[in-house]
Design an enzyme around this catalytic site. Structure first.
Site, PDB file in Angstrom:
ATOM      1  N   GLY A  12       0.790  -1.243   0.000  1.00  0.00           N
ATOM      2  CA  GLY A  12       0.000   0.000   0.000  1.00  0.00           C
ATOM      3  C   GLY A  12       0.816   1.283   0.000  1.00  0.00           C
ATOM      4  N   SER A  13       2.043   1.252  -0.515  1.00  0.00           N
ATOM      5  CA  SER A  13       2.824   2.505  -0.519  1.00  0.00           C
ATOM      6  C   SER A  13       2.231   3.516  -1.503  1.00  0.00           C
ATOM      7  CB  SER A  13       4.301   2.246  -0.825  1.00  0.00           C
ATOM      8  OG  SER A  13       4.476   1.799  -2.145  1.00  0.00           O
ATOM      9  N   ASN A  14       1.661   3.040  -2.600  1.00  0.00           N
ATOM     10  CA  ASN A  14       0.977   3.975  -3.513  1.00  0.00           C
ATOM     11  C   ASN A  14      -0.296   4.526  -2.883  1.00  0.00           C
ATOM     12  OD1 ASN A  14       2.284   4.228  -6.344  1.00  0.00           O
ATOM     13  ND2 ASN A  14       2.529   2.076  -5.795  1.00  0.00           N
ATOM     14  N   LYS A  65     -16.345 -14.258  -9.826  1.00  0.00           N
ATOM     15  CA  LYS A  65     -15.990 -12.840  -9.720  1.00  0.00           C
ATOM     16  C   LYS A  65     -17.237 -11.956  -9.626  1.00  0.00           C
ATOM     17  CE  LYS A  65     -12.446 -11.602 -12.421  1.00  0.00           C
ATOM     18  NZ  LYS A  65     -11.285 -11.177 -11.627  1.00  0.00           N
ATOM     19  N   MET A  90      -4.253  -7.248  -7.016  1.00  0.00           N
ATOM     20  CA  MET A  90      -3.718  -8.367  -7.792  1.00  0.00           C
ATOM     21  C   MET A  90      -4.802  -9.195  -8.495  1.00  0.00           C
ATOM     22  SD  MET A  90      -0.632  -7.735  -7.357  1.00  0.00           S
ATOM     23  CE  MET A  90       0.302  -9.142  -7.907  1.00  0.00           C
ATOM     24  N   ARG A  91      -5.874  -8.538  -8.945  1.00  0.00           N
ATOM     25  CA  ARG A  91      -6.941  -9.267  -9.645  1.00  0.00           C
ATOM     26  C   ARG A  91      -7.385  -8.505 -10.875  1.00  0.00           C
ATOM     27  NH1 ARG A  91      -9.137 -13.228  -7.042  1.00  0.00           N
ATOM     28  NH2 ARG A  91      -7.765 -13.469  -5.265  1.00  0.00           N
ATOM     29  N   LEU A  92      -7.830  -9.279 -11.862  1.00  0.00           N
ATOM     30  CA  LEU A  92      -8.423  -8.640 -13.041  1.00  0.00           C
ATOM     31  C   LEU A  92      -9.807  -8.113 -12.664  1.00  0.00           C
ATOM     32  CD1 LEU A  92      -7.727 -10.946 -16.109  1.00  0.00           C
ATOM     33  CD2 LEU A  92      -7.091  -8.546 -15.813  1.00  0.00           C
ATOM     34  N   ASN A 107      -5.072   2.155 -13.391  1.00  0.00           N
ATOM     35  CA  ASN A 107      -4.082   1.278 -12.732  1.00  0.00           C
ATOM     36  C   ASN A 107      -2.677   1.845 -12.948  1.00  0.00           C
ATOM     37  OD1 ASN A 107      -3.055  -1.124 -11.475  1.00  0.00           O
ATOM     38  ND2 ASN A 107      -2.576  -1.941 -13.510  1.00  0.00           N
ATOM     39  N   HIS A 109       1.400   0.529 -13.324  1.00  0.00           N
ATOM     40  CA  HIS A 109       2.153  -0.698 -13.604  1.00  0.00           C
ATOM     41  C   HIS A 109       3.633  -0.341 -13.790  1.00  0.00           C
ATOM     42  CE1 HIS A 109       2.749  -4.784 -14.986  1.00  0.00           C
ATOM     43  NE2 HIS A 109       3.419  -4.309 -16.027  1.00  0.00           N
TER      44      HIS A 109
HETATM   45  C1  GRF Z   1       3.453  -1.163  -7.556  1.00  0.00           C
HETATM   46  O1  GRF Z   1       4.737  -1.434  -8.044  1.00  0.00           O
HETATM   47  C2  GRF Z   1       2.485  -0.986  -8.695  1.00  0.00           C
HETATM   48  O2  GRF Z   1       3.069  -0.459  -9.851  1.00  0.00           O
HETATM   49  C3  GRF Z   1       2.018  -2.391  -8.942  1.00  0.00           C
HETATM   50  O3  GRF Z   1       1.957  -2.993  -7.676  1.00  0.00           O
HETATM   51  C4  GRF Z   1       2.883  -2.351  -6.804  1.00  0.00           C
HETATM   52  C5  GRF Z   1       2.131  -1.954  -5.578  1.00  0.00           C
HETATM   53  O4  GRF Z   1       2.988  -1.464  -4.582  1.00  0.00           O
HETATM   54  N1  GRF Z   1       0.760  -2.413  -9.659  1.00  0.00           N
HETATM   55  P1  GRF Z   1       2.376  -0.839  -3.244  1.00  0.00           P
HETATM   56  O5  GRF Z   1       1.467  -1.900  -2.635  1.00  0.00           O
HETATM   57  O6  GRF Z   1       1.622   0.397  -3.621  1.00  0.00           O
HETATM   58  O7  GRF Z   1       3.549  -0.532  -2.369  1.00  0.00           O
END
Ligand code: GRF
Length: 195
Positions: A12-14, A65, A90-92, A107, A109
Site C-alpha cells: 500500500g505505498s501507492n 468474480k 492483484m486481480r483482473l 491502474n 504498472h
Molecule cells: C506497484 O509497483 C504498482 O506499480 C504495482 O503494484 C505495486 C504496488 O505497490 N501495480 P504498493 O502496494 O503500492 O507498495
C-alpha cells in the site's frame, strides 16, 4: 470534490502516497474507501490509521468474480465513488465493475507498457536486458495491463548497481506520478460533466 476508492492487495505505498497528496492539497479529491482482497494486508493498517473505511473480502468465499464484484459495487455506490484507483490490486477487474465505471478505473504498472505486462514486470524487463525501465498509468479494461495509456515515465538504469536500487527508484517515480495522473483524470471527468 471527486470521491475515489483505492483497491490494493499488499503493502500500500501507492495508497499512502495518494492519501498524503490529498492531505497536502496536491490532489483535489477525497479517499472514501479501500477495497482489498487480502484481509491482512498492510494497506488496511494504513486505512485504519487514516480513518478510511475498508471493505475487505476473501475471494475464496465466492464461487465467481460476479458475486464478489456485485458486493464491491454496492459499497462503491453507497459511497458515490467517481473513480476507482487500482494500486497493487492483484486481480483482473470483471464486467460487473467495468460496465458500471466505464473510463473510471485506472491502474499503475511498473513497466513501459505495452512491454512487460503482468507479474514481476521489473524482473521481466531485467531478464530481457533492458536498459530503460519505467512506470505507466493506464485505464483498465478486460485484459491485463492493456488499457489506454494516461501517463508514462522512463528510467535509465545503466548506472544503477542493484535490483534494490532500481526498485526503489521505480517506487519513487510511482509515488510522484500516480497522484498527478489521478488529478489529470479527475479534471477530465469534471470537464466531461460540463459538456
Ligand atoms: C506497484 O509497483 C504498482 O506499480 C504495482 O503494484 C505495486 C504496488 O505497490 N501495480 P504498493 O502496494 O503500492 O507498495
Amino acid at each position: 470534490m471527486k470521491r475515489i476508492a483505492v483497491f490494493a492487495s499488499g503493502f500500500g505505498s501507492n495508497f499512502q502516497s495518494i492519501i498524503d497528496n490529498v492531505k497536502q492539497n496536491k490532489l483535489n479529491a477525497t479517499v472514501e474507501l479501500l477495497v482489498t482482497d487480502r484481509p491482512n494486508c498492510m494497506a488496511i493498517a494504513r486505512a485504519k490509521q487514516e480513518k478510511i473505511e475498508v471493505y475487505s473480502f476473501d475471494p475464496k468465499q465466492y464461487t465467481n468474480k460476479k458475486d464478489y464484484e456485485s458486493i464491491i459495487l454496492s459499497h462503491l455506490k453507497k459511497k458515490s465513488i467517481d473513480l476507482i484507483v487500482l494500486a497493487g490490486y492483484m486481480r483482473l477487474i470483471g464486467d460487473t465493475l467495468l460496465k458500471q465505471y466505464p473510463g473510471r478505473i485506472i491502474n499503475i504498472h511498473p513497466s513501459m507498457l505495452p512491454k512487460y505486462k503482468g507479474m514481476d514486470a521489473i524482473g521481466q524487463a531485467l531478464c530481457a536486458n533492458e536498459t530503460v525501465l519505467g512506470v505507466t498509468v493506464h485505464y483498465v479494461n478486460k485484459e491485463v495491463d492493456s488499457g489506454r495509456i494516461i501517463m508514462q515515465e522512463s528510467l535509465d538504469i545503466t548506472q544503477m548497481k542493484s535490483r534494490d536500487e532500481i526498485e526503489e527508484k521505480i517506487h519513487q517515480i510511482e509515488h510522484m506520478m500516480y497522484p498527478k495522473a489521478i488529478q489529470k483524470v479527475l479534471e477530465e471527468l469534471y470537464i466531461e460533466s460540463l459538456d
